[in-house]
Design an enzyme around this catalytic site. Structure first.
Site, PDB file in Angstrom:
ATOM      1  N   LYS A  89       0.827  -1.225   0.000  1.00 47.01           N
ATOM      2  CA  LYS A  89       0.000   0.000   0.000  1.00 47.01           C
ATOM      3  C   LYS A  89       0.850   1.259   0.000  1.00 47.01           C
ATOM      4  CE  LYS A  89      -0.093  -1.479   4.486  1.00 47.01           C
ATOM      5  NZ  LYS A  89      -0.334  -2.864   4.659  1.00 47.01           N
ATOM      6  N   GLY A 145      -6.423  -6.124   3.851  1.00 45.01           N
ATOM      7  CA  GLY A 145      -5.856  -7.476   3.997  1.00 45.01           C
ATOM      8  C   GLY A 145      -6.651  -8.530   3.254  1.00 45.01           C
ATOM      9  N   GLU A 193       3.425  -2.615  15.619  1.00 44.93           N
ATOM     10  CA  GLU A 193       4.866  -2.743  15.354  1.00 44.93           C
ATOM     11  C   GLU A 193       5.634  -2.131  16.524  1.00 44.93           C
ATOM     12  OE1 GLU A 193       6.191  -3.730  12.289  1.00 44.93           O
ATOM     13  OE2 GLU A 193       4.225  -4.073  11.381  1.00 44.93           O
ATOM     14  N   ASP A 200      -0.883   4.648   7.801  1.00 46.84           N
ATOM     15  CA  ASP A 200      -1.266   3.397   7.130  1.00 46.84           C
ATOM     16  C   ASP A 200      -2.696   3.509   6.590  1.00 46.84           C
ATOM     17  OD1 ASP A 200      -0.906   0.277   6.843  1.00 46.84           O
ATOM     18  OD2 ASP A 200      -2.783   0.536   7.937  1.00 46.84           O
ATOM     19  N   LYS A 212      -4.263   3.480   2.591  1.00 46.16           N
ATOM     20  CA  LYS A 212      -5.368   2.626   2.130  1.00 46.16           C
ATOM     21  C   LYS A 212      -6.525   3.488   1.623  1.00 46.16           C
ATOM     22  CE  LYS A 212      -3.975  -0.960   5.363  1.00 46.16           C
ATOM     23  NZ  LYS A 212      -4.078  -1.404   6.767  1.00 46.16           N
TER      24      LYS A 212
HETATM   25  P1  NDP Z   1       7.808  -8.675   6.267  1.00 50.77           P
HETATM   26  O1  NDP Z   1       8.603  -7.529   6.776  1.00 50.77           O
HETATM   27  O2  NDP Z   1       7.349  -9.702   7.221  1.00 50.77           O
HETATM   28  O3  NDP Z   1       8.636  -9.413   5.127  1.00 50.77           O
HETATM   29  C1  NDP Z   1       9.350  -8.723   4.146  1.00 50.77           C
HETATM   30  C2  NDP Z   1      10.118  -9.729   3.303  1.00 50.77           C
HETATM   31  O4  NDP Z   1      10.719  -9.030   2.236  1.00 50.77           O
HETATM   32  C3  NDP Z   1      11.223 -10.458   4.038  1.00 50.77           C
HETATM   33  O5  NDP Z   1      11.244 -11.805   3.676  1.00 50.77           O
HETATM   34  C4  NDP Z   1      12.493  -9.756   3.552  1.00 50.77           C
HETATM   35  O6  NDP Z   1      13.634 -10.610   3.460  1.00 50.77           O
HETATM   36  C5  NDP Z   1      12.094  -9.362   2.157  1.00 50.77           C
HETATM   37  N1  NDP Z   1      12.821  -8.178   1.692  1.00 50.77           N
HETATM   38  C6  NDP Z   1      12.798  -6.932   2.226  1.00 50.77           C
HETATM   39  N2  NDP Z   1      13.602  -6.110   1.534  1.00 50.77           N
HETATM   40  C7  NDP Z   1      14.138  -6.857   0.545  1.00 50.77           C
HETATM   41  C8  NDP Z   1      15.059  -6.597  -0.508  1.00 50.77           C
HETATM   42  N3  NDP Z   1      15.597  -5.391  -0.647  1.00 50.77           N
HETATM   43  N4  NDP Z   1      15.389  -7.613  -1.328  1.00 50.77           N
HETATM   44  C9  NDP Z   1      14.862  -8.835  -1.181  1.00 50.77           C
HETATM   45  N5  NDP Z   1      13.983  -9.141  -0.198  1.00 50.77           N
HETATM   46  C10 NDP Z   1      13.637  -8.173   0.644  1.00 50.77           C
HETATM   47  O7  NDP Z   1       6.563  -8.043   5.469  1.00 50.77           O
HETATM   48  P2  NDP Z   1       5.066  -8.557   5.433  1.00 50.77           P
HETATM   49  O8  NDP Z   1       5.032  -9.939   4.922  1.00 50.77           O
HETATM   50  O9  NDP Z   1       4.382  -8.241   6.710  1.00 50.77           O
HETATM   51  O10 NDP Z   1       4.429  -7.560   4.353  1.00 50.77           O
HETATM   52  C11 NDP Z   1       4.716  -7.685   2.980  1.00 50.77           C
HETATM   53  C12 NDP Z   1       3.860  -6.680   2.208  1.00 50.77           C
HETATM   54  O11 NDP Z   1       2.486  -6.997   2.407  1.00 50.77           O
HETATM   55  C13 NDP Z   1       4.035  -5.229   2.639  1.00 50.77           C
HETATM   56  O12 NDP Z   1       3.911  -4.386   1.518  1.00 50.77           O
HETATM   57  C14 NDP Z   1       2.850  -5.007   3.583  1.00 50.77           C
HETATM   58  O13 NDP Z   1       2.442  -3.658   3.651  1.00 50.77           O
HETATM   59  C15 NDP Z   1       1.790  -5.858   2.906  1.00 50.77           C
HETATM   60  N6  NDP Z   1       0.732  -6.316   3.807  1.00 50.77           N
HETATM   61  C16 NDP Z   1       1.061  -6.965   4.962  1.00 50.77           C
HETATM   62  C17 NDP Z   1       0.077  -7.393   5.818  1.00 50.77           C
HETATM   63  C18 NDP Z   1       0.424  -8.153   7.051  1.00 50.77           C
HETATM   64  O14 NDP Z   1      -0.500  -8.560   7.768  1.00 50.77           O
HETATM   65  N7  NDP Z   1       1.679  -8.385   7.366  1.00 50.77           N
HETATM   66  C19 NDP Z   1      -1.350  -7.118   5.537  1.00 50.77           C
HETATM   67  C20 NDP Z   1      -1.579  -6.485   4.256  1.00 50.77           C
HETATM   68  C21 NDP Z   1      -0.570  -6.083   3.453  1.00 50.77           C
HETATM   69  P3  NDP Z   1      14.341 -11.246   4.753  1.00 50.77           P
HETATM   70  O15 NDP Z   1      13.318 -12.176   5.316  1.00 50.77           O
HETATM   71  O16 NDP Z   1      15.527 -11.947   4.228  1.00 50.77           O
HETATM   72  O17 NDP Z   1      14.645 -10.094   5.653  1.00 50.77           O
HETATM   73  N1  HSE Z   2      -0.541  -2.389  10.377  1.00 50.43           N
HETATM   74  C1  HSE Z   2      -1.743  -2.664   9.679  1.00 50.43           C
HETATM   75  C2  HSE Z   2      -2.919  -2.684  10.616  1.00 50.43           C
HETATM   76  C3  HSE Z   2      -1.706  -4.020   8.978  1.00 50.43           C
HETATM   77  O1  HSE Z   2      -2.767  -2.564  11.845  1.00 50.43           O
HETATM   78  O2  HSE Z   2      -4.030  -2.791  10.138  1.00 50.43           O
HETATM   79  C4  HSE Z   2      -1.239  -4.002   7.592  1.00 50.43           C
HETATM   80  O3  HSE Z   2      -1.928  -3.114   6.786  1.00 50.43           O
END
Ligand code: NDP
Ligand code: HSE
Length: 445
Positions: free
Chosen positions: A106, A135, A191, A202, A206
């Site tokens: 987002k 989500g 966080e 955030d 959205k």
């Molecule tokens: P995380 O921080 O848990 O995971 C990020 C991943 O990306 C890690 O595996 C990391 O690698 C990898 N990464 C980061 N930078 C790089 C880079 N430069 N090169 C290669 N790999 C990289 O994120 P989330 O899974 O929580 O979120 C992912 C996306 O989904 C975000 O855009 C978030 O806003 C969106 N989102 C998340 C939700 C949630 O509930 N978590 C809900 C809705 C949307 P490594 O593991 O090696 O550090």
């Molecule tokens: N940090 C967000 C929330 C989750 O609390 O809703 C991902 O968008």
């Protein structure tokens, strides 16, 4: 029978969401292939550290730190790294290498959406992002496709789970903001740095995404009026409860007509507000999200569910993957973003809303009339006034400085007139202090 060649899927990121996407893709690949009409082959997962522990047990040989090479051999690239760079660069590389893209990013879409959509349109690629708002809740596709034949008037949503959890704790447990935030952190909703959630960033991202879709207009995140929840007190939440309201952080996207010019535009805002406890959004508890849509023909619609969580969000991502993969099989160019309306974006001053203003005033004859006069001077009509127990101001002699609490709820009025009224009230001699100013949103059912 599946006759199409296997589609090559590249995953960027294996964090909370990416690791669940990879696991489900490996475990349920055959079922998904049947829905697509082609095999879905996960060809690699790009991460920063191939040896980092993962939430799911994934084959070590899939991991790489060479995202660029991986992207260039993929049919569909799923970006789940988050952040602006290198996510932006990788998505552009994917599009220009002939791949479709699925993302949940987002922050990137709210800031660089038009650049990415233009790049996709140039080559007829698809850019899917169901996970970027709400989500697991299907809300992007309903706004983009299901409601494409209607005119959306308003989208009002609880789109941030962390702040909804905090406000819900304050409402149901009587917690202060600080203790509710501490609980949200301990349970993993917030966080370590909760700024993006509690200050409304955030939710604003959205809101920009939802408004762009709902009104066929590119709405940049900078155009979203944003207020967070850090100044909401336990007293305000308690008072709201007594008055039949609940405090929620709302993202409100609406179509407006400028009263003076007759020009139609859109306004997008994120702020805490009071809503009736009978409104459907009042029943959204804990970290859940919900989006209430009002469309001219469809009427009121409500979308509810998990706004975050690795597994839940993976559902939205895989739904997008199936759509992208089906298009590969069917052929033809992707459908671009619809920004044909290109409506002007109005600031918060143009919005019509209601205020609830809580004042401590000196309790003597004529004060109520004086305060009411200030509302009238600004053409703000008062809907209800409640005066409660008079109390002695600390440090003043008894009898001299009795104060009363006035709770004033206005009728709908332009935001500019309401804020000017609050400024006038604040500087009036009879007003000891303005305790709280909260907007009131949503019709009382
Ligand atoms: P995380 O921080 O848990 O995971 C990020 C991943 O990306 C890690 O595996 C990391 O690698 C990898 N990464 C980061 N930078 C790089 C880079 N430069 N090169 C290669 N790999 C990289 O994120 P989330 O899974 O929580 O979120 C992912 C996306 O989904 C975000 O855009 C978030 O806003 C969106 N989102 C998340 C939700 C949630 O509930 N978590 C809900 C809705 C949307 P490594 O593991 O090696 O550090
Ligand atoms: N940090 C967000 C929330 C989750 O609390 O809703 C991902 O968008």
């Amino acid at each position: 029978m599946i006759e199409y060649r296997n589609l090559r899927i590249a995953l960027l990121g294996a964090g909370s969401v990416g690791s669940q996407v990879a696991r489900l893709l490996l475990e349920q690949g055959e079922e998904l292939a049947s829905r697509v009409g082609a095999g879905l082959e996960l060809i690699g997962i790009a991460v920063r550290d191939v040896d980092a522990p993962r939430d799911a047990d994934l084959p070590r040989e899939l991991f790489t730190t060479d995202a660029r090479t991986l992207i260039q051999s993929a049919d569909v690239v799923i970006e789940l790294m988050g952040g602006i760079e290198p996510a932006r660069e990788y998505i552009l590389l994917a599009i220009n290498s002939g791949a479709d893209v699925v993302t949940g990013n987002k922050a990137l879409l709210a800031t660089h959406g038009p650049e990415l959509f233009d790049a996709a349109a140039q080559v007829g690629a698809q850019l899917y992002y169901e996970a970027a708002a709400g989500g697991a809740i299907p809300i992007i596709r309903p706004l983009r496709d299901s409601l494409a034949g209607d005119r959306v008037r308003r989208v009002m949503g609880i789109v941030n789970g962390t702040t909804n959890f905090i406000l819900d704790r304050m409402d149901t447990e009587g917690d202060t903001f600080e203790s509710a935030l501490a609980t949200a952190t301990a349970l993993g909703y917030a966080e370590a740095d909760p700024t993006a959630d509690v200050e409304g960033y955030d939710a604003a991202q959205k809101a920009a995404i939802l408004a762009s879709l709902a009104f066929h207009t590119a709405v940049p995140v900078e155009a979203v009026h944003r207020e967070g929840i850090t100044s909401i007190t336990a007293g305000e939440v308690e008072a709201a409860k007594r008055a039949g309201f609940v405090v929620k952080l709302l993202a409100i996207c609406e179509r407006l007509t400028d009263a003076q010019t007759g020009v139609e535009g859109v306004s997008v805002r994120v702020h805490p507000a009071l809503i009736s406890r009978l409104h459907p959004l009042a029943a959204v508890h804990g970290a859940k999200n919900a989006v209430f849509v009002q469309a001219e023909a469809a009427g009121d619609l409500m979308f509810y569910g998990a706004g975050a969580g690795g597994l839940e969000t993976a559902s939205a991502v895989l739904g997008d993957l199936v759509s992208a993969a089906r298009r590969h099989v069917a052929g033809g160019p992707g459908v671009g973003e619809s920004t044909h309306a290109n409506l002007p974006i109005f600031g918060i001053g143009a919005v019509n809303t209601r205020y609830q203003i809580t004042l401590q005033v000196t309790d003597k004859p004529g004060v109520l009339a004086q305060v009411a006069g200030l509302f009238s001077e600004h053409s703000v009509s008062v809907e209800a006034v409640q005066q409660t127990v008079a109390s002695a101001e600390p440090g003043r002699s008894p009898g001299e400085a009795l104060t009363a609490t006035l709770v004033i709820v206005t009728h709908e009025a332009p935001e500019a007139a309401l804020s000017a009224t609050v400024a006038a009230v604040s500087s009036n001699d009879a007003v000891v202090r303005v305790e709280s100013v909260l907007r009131v949103e949503g019709d009382t059912p």
